[in-house]
Design a protein around this motif. Structure first.
Motif, PDB file in Angstrom:
ATOM      1  N   GLU A 176       0.918  -1.143   0.038  1.00  0.00           N
ATOM      2  CA  GLU A 176       0.093   0.085  -0.105  1.00  0.00           C
ATOM      3  C   GLU A 176       0.987   1.294  -0.049  1.00  0.00           C
ATOM      4  N   ARG A 177       2.109   1.206  -0.136  1.00  0.00           N
ATOM      5  CA  ARG A 177       3.193   2.482  -0.272  1.00  0.00           C
ATOM      6  C   ARG A 177       2.746   3.416   1.084  1.00  0.00           C
ATOM      7  N   ARG A 178       3.002   2.827   2.164  1.00  0.00           N
ATOM      8  CA  ARG A 178       2.548   3.539   3.458  1.00  0.00           C
ATOM      9  C   ARG A 178       3.450   4.533   3.658  1.00  0.00           C
ATOM     10  N   GLY A 179       4.764   4.325   3.223  1.00  0.00           N
ATOM     11  CA  GLY A 179       5.915   5.540   3.807  1.00  0.00           C
ATOM     12  C   GLY A 179       6.728   4.948   4.807  1.00  0.00           C
ATOM     13  N   ILE A 180       7.639   5.989   5.303  1.00  0.00           N
ATOM     14  CA  ILE A 180       8.502   5.630   6.298  1.00  0.00           C
ATOM     15  C   ILE A 180       8.338   5.142   7.630  1.00  0.00           C
ATOM     16  N   LYS A 181       6.983   5.820   7.897  1.00  0.00           N
ATOM     17  CA  LYS A 181       6.536   5.647   9.255  1.00  0.00           C
ATOM     18  C   LYS A 181       5.992   4.115   9.524  1.00  0.00           C
ATOM     19  N   ALA A 182       5.249   3.789   8.674  1.00  0.00           N
ATOM     20  CA  ALA A 182       4.989   2.281   8.449  1.00  0.00           C
ATOM     21  C   ALA A 182       6.038   1.331   8.687  1.00  0.00           C
ATOM     22  N   TYR A 183       7.095   1.591   8.113  1.00  0.00           N
ATOM     23  CA  TYR A 183       8.360   0.561   8.251  1.00  0.00           C
ATOM     24  C   TYR A 183       9.048   0.777   9.412  1.00  0.00           C
ATOM     25  N   ILE A 184       8.945   1.879  10.220  1.00  0.00           N
ATOM     26  CA  ILE A 184       9.701   2.264  11.238  1.00  0.00           C
ATOM     27  C   ILE A 184       8.823   1.672  12.668  1.00  0.00           C
ATOM     28  N   ALA A 185       7.328   1.468  12.151  1.00  0.00           N
ATOM     29  CA  ALA A 185       6.447   0.948  13.133  1.00  0.00           C
ATOM     30  C   ALA A 185       6.648  -0.410  13.072  1.00  0.00           C
ATOM     31  N   THR A 186       7.031  -1.206  11.897  1.00  0.00           N
ATOM     32  CA  THR A 186       7.213  -2.455  11.597  1.00  0.00           C
ATOM     33  C   THR A 186       8.541  -3.009  12.229  1.00  0.00           C
ATOM     34  N   LEU A 187       9.603  -2.267  12.207  1.00  0.00           N
ATOM     35  CA  LEU A 187      10.823  -2.809  13.018  1.00  0.00           C
ATOM     36  C   LEU A 187      10.566  -2.463  14.260  1.00  0.00           C
ATOM     37  N   THR A 188       9.961  -1.581  15.028  1.00  0.00           N
ATOM     38  CA  THR A 188       9.784  -1.415  16.341  1.00  0.00           C
ATOM     39  C   THR A 188       9.156  -2.702  16.808  1.00  0.00           C
ATOM     40  N   VAL A 189       8.125  -3.330  16.162  1.00  0.00           N
ATOM     41  CA  VAL A 189       7.612  -4.612  16.726  1.00  0.00           C
ATOM     42  C   VAL A 189       8.743  -5.529  17.227  1.00  0.00           C
ATOM     43  N   GLY A 190       9.614  -5.684  16.594  1.00  0.00           N
ATOM     44  CA  GLY A 190      10.488  -6.647  16.976  1.00  0.00           C
ATOM     45  C   GLY A 190      11.391  -6.294  18.404  1.00  0.00           C
ATOM     46  N   LEU A 191      10.775  -4.962  19.054  1.00  0.00           N
ATOM     47  CA  LEU A 191      11.744  -4.549  20.112  1.00  0.00           C
ATOM     48  C   LEU A 191      11.314  -5.307  21.370  1.00  0.00           C
ATOM     49  N   GLY A 192      10.359  -5.863  21.636  1.00  0.00           N
ATOM     50  CA  GLY A 192      10.073  -6.796  22.496  1.00  0.00           C
ATOM     51  C   GLY A 192      11.094  -8.081  22.557  1.00  0.00           C
ATOM     52  N   ILE A 193      11.142  -8.713  21.570  1.00  0.00           N
ATOM     53  CA  ILE A 193      12.037  -9.919  21.581  1.00  0.00           C
ATOM     54  C   ILE A 193      13.319  -9.578  21.445  1.00  0.00           C
ATOM     55  N   SER A 194      13.619  -8.469  20.907  1.00  0.00           N
ATOM     56  CA  SER A 194      15.133  -8.090  20.890  1.00  0.00           C
ATOM     57  C   SER A 194      15.632  -7.679  22.204  1.00  0.00           C
ATOM     58  N   LEU A 195      14.733  -6.923  23.163  1.00  0.00           N
ATOM     59  CA  LEU A 195      15.220  -6.869  24.508  1.00  0.00           C
ATOM     60  C   LEU A 195      15.342  -8.198  25.370  1.00  0.00           C
ATOM     61  N   TYR A 196      14.583  -8.942  25.100  1.00  0.00           N
ATOM     62  CA  TYR A 196      14.577 -10.353  25.712  1.00  0.00           C
ATOM     63  C   TYR A 196      15.710 -11.028  25.361  1.00  0.00           C
ATOM     64  N   SER A 197      16.113 -10.828  24.003  1.00  0.00           N
ATOM     65  CA  SER A 197      17.308 -11.750  23.615  1.00  0.00           C
ATOM     66  C   SER A 197      18.545 -10.932  24.115  1.00  0.00           C
ATOM     67  N   LEU A 198      18.509  -9.800  24.451  1.00  0.00           N
ATOM     68  CA  LEU A 198      19.600  -8.770  25.007  1.00  0.00           C
ATOM     69  C   LEU A 198      19.844  -9.470  26.491  1.00  0.00           C
ATOM     70  N   TYR A 199      18.635  -9.512  26.960  1.00  0.00           N
ATOM     71  CA  TYR A 199      18.700  -9.988  28.585  1.00  0.00           C
ATOM     72  C   TYR A 199      19.306 -11.462  28.468  1.00  0.00           C
ATOM     73  N   CYS A 200      18.822 -12.137  27.447  1.00  0.00           N
ATOM     74  CA  CYS A 200      19.450 -13.635  27.651  1.00  0.00           C
ATOM     75  C   CYS A 200      20.915 -13.536  27.265  1.00  0.00           C
ATOM     76  N   GLN A 201      21.516 -12.758  26.366  1.00  0.00           N
ATOM     77  CA  GLN A 201      22.713 -12.861  26.174  1.00  0.00           C
ATOM     78  C   GLN A 201      23.546 -12.261  27.328  1.00  0.00           C
ATOM     79  N   ILE A 202      23.145 -11.295  27.991  1.00  0.00           N
ATOM     80  CA  ILE A 202      23.670 -10.793  29.281  1.00  0.00           C
ATOM     81  C   ILE A 202      23.800 -11.902  30.507  1.00  0.00           C
ATOM     82  N   LYS A 203      22.564 -12.393  30.519  1.00  0.00           N
ATOM     83  CA  LYS A 203      22.585 -13.274  31.796  1.00  0.00           C
ATOM     84  C   LYS A 203      22.883 -14.535  31.595  1.00  0.00           C
ATOM     85  N   PHE A 204      22.769 -15.274  30.358  1.00  0.00           N
ATOM     86  CA  PHE A 204      23.151 -16.740  30.018  1.00  0.00           C
ATOM     87  C   PHE A 204      24.107 -16.671  29.052  1.00  0.00           C
ATOM     88  N   GLY A 205      24.797 -15.688  28.469  1.00  0.00           N
ATOM     89  CA  GLY A 205      25.697 -15.963  27.373  1.00  0.00           C
ATOM     90  C   GLY A 205      24.948 -16.524  25.912  1.00  0.00           C
TER      91      GLY A 205
END
Length: 392
Positions: A176-205
């Motif tokens: 639908e050619r929604r523009g840059i805001k839609a793509y930024i929102a899409t990438l931000t969706v992965g923030l939850g799992i990314s932060l959890y992955s970072l936690y796992c890296q720090i705590k468990f390696g």
């Protein structure tokens, strides 16, 4: 669960239901309690179940509620039930905006009365996951990208299937050619799992500890579980005893199965002569017979593969973001290497409730008996869960 389940004797697991919070606490609930009370654990030995396999948002919210002095079981029930109620309201008003009140009622009834809605009321994450994903899909469909990003990130912090939002948002942004805001929102969706992955890296390696921990359930199995689904299909058609024996040890089961299927074919063949009323009641009766004969496996296959078919039929009638999200979610469900809990994960795809709501709004006379059947299953599932017996 509180009044009827305690009347039954102890289950095969040795658990007897009692009038108390324990009837809402079984299976995955135990692991969430361990996370809240003892924190996460993980080791390279994945033969044992490690709590890192369970995502953090639900235990985090439960812990916050516990700060006011409530025990975990009460806090977990409050979080999941409140979230499930909010998900039902959001779904209702969203579908009402898209279509009409009748469709909104049927879609909401589907989500509320499907027997796996049990998991929106016990100490599980279904209610929270449905709230986050429904809110994210609605916000993205309405081009409210900040809210879409917010709820999407919470979805991926609740359960791994939340990542199915990313290909859905990405595809719609491109199409639908929604523009840059839609793509930024899409990438931000992965923030939850990314932060959890970072936690796992720090705590468990190990940044992917939550994925590696899944091996305790599925071993090294990956991809489509051909053997598991074939086994289920054979148990439906020839019976468990015959499938396990490798030959027709119990001829009565396949005979009854063929009689029911044959009766259904005859009913369809002569439906015009019988009239629609008799045709419908005949199908209701045959379905109950078939379910009584085959058990949960029939409903499981109907929900998963019937859900895929329904989603395909409804692809031009429901928002495209919900269609892509639905198929992406099914792709994840069917490529875990196992069949366990597939029906519960399929229930968590809100796209199916919207599609089914559209169908039942068009054919309401089919909708009422379906809801009655859902009620029967919900009753039996609730009693089983309260007695610590496996449901999904």
């Amino acid at each position: 669960m509180l009044l009827i389940a305690p009347l039954f004797p102890s289950s095969s697991t040795g658990v007897a239901a009692t009038f108390g919070w324990d009837v809402f606490h079984a299976w995955d609930s135990v692991w969430y309690e361990k996370i809240v009370t003892s924190g996460y654990d993980f080791s390279s030995d994945v033969k044992e179940i490690h709590t890192v396999a369970f995502f953090p948002l639900f235990p985090l919210l439960s812990r916050i509620i516990m700060f006011i002095g409530l025990p975990f079981k009460v806090a977990g029930i409050l979080v999941n039930n409140s979230a499930f109620l909010a998900a039902l309201l959001i779904l209702y008003f969203w579908v009402q905006e898209l279509y009409d009140t009748s469709t909104a009622r049927w879609a909401t009834a589907t989500l509320a009365w499907c027997p796996y809605s049990l998991y929106g009321t016990v100490i599980y994450t279904e209610g929270l996951f449905l709230l986050c994903t429904t809110s994210a899909l609605r916000a993205f469909n309405k081009k409210q990208y900040i809210w879409a990003a917010f709820w999407g990130a919470l979805s991926t912090a609740t359960r791994l299937p939340g990542v199915a939002l990313i290909p859905a948002f990405l595809f719609v942004s491109w199409k639908e050619r929604r523009g840059i805001k839609a793509y930024i929102a899409t990438l931000t969706v992965g923030l939850g799992i990314s932060l959890y992955s970072l936690y796992c890296q720090i705590k468990f390696g190990d940044a992917l500890a939550f994925i590696h921990a899944q091996k305790a359930w599925r071993g090294d199995a990956t991809g489509f579980a051909w053997e598991g689904w074939w086994k289920m299909l054979m148990q439906i058609t020839v019976g468990f005893t015959n499938w396990k024996s490798g030959y027709i040890k119990d001829p009565l089961y396949p005979l009854l199965f063929l009689i029911i299927i044959g009766s259904g074919c005859l009913l369809w063949r002569f439906r015009l002569h019988l009239g629609m009323s008799k045709f419908r009641y005949g199908l209701y009766f045959l379905w109950l017979l078939l379910w009584s004969l085959t058990g949960d496996e029939l409903f499981k296959i109907a929900l998963v593969f019937g859900g895929i078919y329904l989603l395909w039929l409804s692809r031009d009638k429901i928002p495209i973001v919900t269609v892509v999200y639905g198929f992406s979610s099914f792709a994840l469900i069917l490529n875990t290497g196992i069949t366990a809990s597939a029906e519960r994960y399929a229930y968590g795809i809100v796209s199916l409730s919207i599609a089914f709501g559209l169908l039942l709004a068009r054919y309401p006379r089919w909708g009422y008996p379906i809801m009655y059947f859902f009620g029967i299953l919900m009753f039996t599932f609730s009693i089983r869960f309260a007695r610590d017996l496996w449901v999904a």
